[in-house]
Scaffold this motif. Structure first.
Motif, mmCIF file in Angstrom:
data_model
loop_
_atom_site.group_PDB
_atom_site.id
_atom_site.type_symbol
_atom_site.label_atom_id
_atom_site.label_comp_id
_atom_site.label_asym_id
_atom_site.label_seq_id
_atom_site.Cartn_x
_atom_site.Cartn_y
_atom_site.Cartn_z
ATOM 1 N N ALA A 187 0.829 -1.206 0.000
ATOM 2 C CA ALA A 187 0.000 0.000 0.000
ATOM 3 C C ALA A 187 0.864 1.258 0.000
ATOM 4 N N GLY A 191 0.850 3.887 -2.997
ATOM 5 C CA GLY A 191 0.496 5.269 -2.687
ATOM 6 C C GLY A 191 1.583 6.238 -3.115
ATOM 7 N N LYS A 194 1.360 6.761 -6.829
ATOM 8 C CA LYS A 194 0.229 7.614 -7.204
ATOM 9 C C LYS A 194 0.531 9.084 -6.938
ATOM 10 N N GLN A 318 -2.556 2.089 6.985
ATOM 11 C CA GLN A 318 -3.071 2.036 5.621
ATOM 12 C C GLN A 318 -4.225 3.014 5.420
ATOM 13 N N GLN A 319 -5.025 3.243 6.458
ATOM 14 C CA GLN A 319 -6.061 4.264 6.362
ATOM 15 C C GLN A 319 -5.442 5.653 6.185
ATOM 16 N N HIS A 320 -4.326 5.910 6.864
ATOM 17 C CA HIS A 320 -3.634 7.180 6.681
ATOM 18 C C HIS A 320 -3.081 7.293 5.263
ATOM 19 N N ILE A 321 -2.552 6.195 4.753
ATOM 20 C CA ILE A 321 -2.067 6.201 3.368
ATOM 21 C C ILE A 321 -3.187 6.624 2.428
ATOM 22 N N ASP A 322 -4.345 6.011 2.580
ATOM 23 C CA ASP A 322 -5.485 6.328 1.707
ATOM 24 C C ASP A 322 -5.867 7.805 1.790
ATOM 25 N N ALA A 323 -5.869 8.362 3.009
ATOM 26 C CA ALA A 323 -6.261 9.761 3.189
ATOM 27 C C ALA A 323 -5.237 10.710 2.566
ATOM 28 N N VAL A 325 -3.139 9.996 0.085
ATOM 29 C CA VAL A 325 -3.191 9.845 -1.372
ATOM 30 C C VAL A 325 -4.389 10.589 -1.956
ATOM 31 N N LYS A 326 -5.526 10.468 -1.293
ATOM 32 C CA LYS A 326 -6.730 11.153 -1.784
ATOM 33 C C LYS A 326 -6.518 12.663 -1.821
#
Length: 330
Positions: A187, A191, A194, A318-323, A325-326
């Motif tokens: 992840a 990230g 991206k 991984q939730q921090h990664i998603d935030a 990246v978004k």
């Protein structure tokens, strides 16, 4: 101060024994399905953050977690704890690995109840090094205890890996831990790619939470060495906060005036308000210094999704990664 009522503890142990004789002991909370081989049947030994070797007769199945980061790790490994400190708070701040309704609350994280822990007849308690050392001695009279480091600003990602691996060994889930770490690494790499593809590599960020007492807003910055900072840096970003931080958590204190150090026009400011109290949007709404900050004026202010724990394991990371990246690829 941790309660030390040994007479009550002895009574709790006696009561638990009587319940066993009657065949009415509490059953372990169910664990979610998880990958990896089944736990080995033989003894296991781990060396915890104290440097102490702790040997269990078999991998632990009835576990109590006294800190949320390690509790998240247990659930992610497929071991649902029988008891957790402050289950209500966990449900508010940690969504990456949810607890079953059957998990018992054993008191606050700062002052867990030894009585409640012992009554659950656990075969292992997992806690953090920062907690009162007197509690370890009290618990070890009745149940094995392993102490995780919990945080290390020298290298929090390496520390997270070490804590997870230690806990996994104690509960016989080494294969599952390897998978969790591989998923996190994948992840982070995806990230980073991206963010680079969006032309945002090297962009600055800041991360904070805050609280208000009367008219005073205090701000806690997640500086160099904090787990969240290391996740952001691992994505190819740059932590713009260079103020003084502690050596364990990588956290620093400031106020709204201190945020004027974040001068770069492309800084994105991330913050937590999982408890529903948004001191940045509400407490500083009319503050002239706050409204003059570049990231406020540029609308580069990001309230994190509720329930992403800043001191968690690979799943919260991984939730921090998603935030991140978004925010940088939208």
């Amino acid at each position: 101060m941790i309660r030390s009522r040994l007479a009550v503890l002895a009574a709790a142990v006696t009561a638990a024994a009587l319940l066993t004789a009657c065949g009415t002991t509490e059953q372990a909370a169910s664990a979610p399905a998880a990958g990896g081989s089944s736990a080995p049947a033989g003894p296991v030994t781990v060396t915890d953050a104290r440097g102490k070797a702790v040997t269990l007769k078999a991998p632990a199945t009835r576990v109590v977690g006294l800190e949320w980061g390690e509790t998240e790790m247990l659930v992610g490994l497929g071991v649902m704890p029988v008891g957790v400190a402050d289950t209500k708070g966990y449900a508010t701040w940690v969504t990456a690995a949810k607890l079953d309704a059957a998990v018992k609350d054993v008191g606050t994280r700062s002052e867990p109840s030894v009585d409640a822990i012992v009554a659950l007849q656990p075969d292992l308690v997992v806690m953090e090094a920062e907690r009162d050392s007197a509690l370890v001695g009290q618990l070890e009279k009745y149940v094995p205890v392993i102490v995780a480091k919990g945080s290390d600003a020298a290298d929090n990602l390496a520390r997270m890996r070490t804590d997870l691996t230690m806990i996994a060994t104690a509960v016989g889930k080494a294969d599952r831990a390897q998978q969790l770490l591989a998923d996190f690494d994948a992840a982070l790499a995806a990230g980073k790619a991206k963010i680079a593809a969006a032309g945002a590599a090297g962009r600055p960020f800041a991360f904070a939470d805050g609280w208000k007492e009367g008219s005073t807003v205090s701000i806690r910055m997640f500086g160099q060495g904090s787990l969240v900072s290391q996740v952001g840096i691992g994505l190819g970003l740059r932590n713009a906060w260079t103020g003084k931080v502690d050596e364990v958590w990588g956290l620093g204190q400031t106020d709204v005036e201190g945020l004027t150090a974040l001068k770069a026009p492309d800084v994105r400011f991330f913050y937590n308000a999982s408890d529903g109290v948004d001191v940045f949007a509400d407490g500083l709404a009319g503050n002239a210094i706050w409204t003059s900050l570049p990231f406020v004026q540029q609308k580069q202010l990001h309230r994190m999704p509720d329930g992403i724990w800043t001191f968690g394991g690979t799943l919260s990371a991984q939730q921090h990664i998603d935030a991140f990246v978004k925010a940088y690829t939208a």
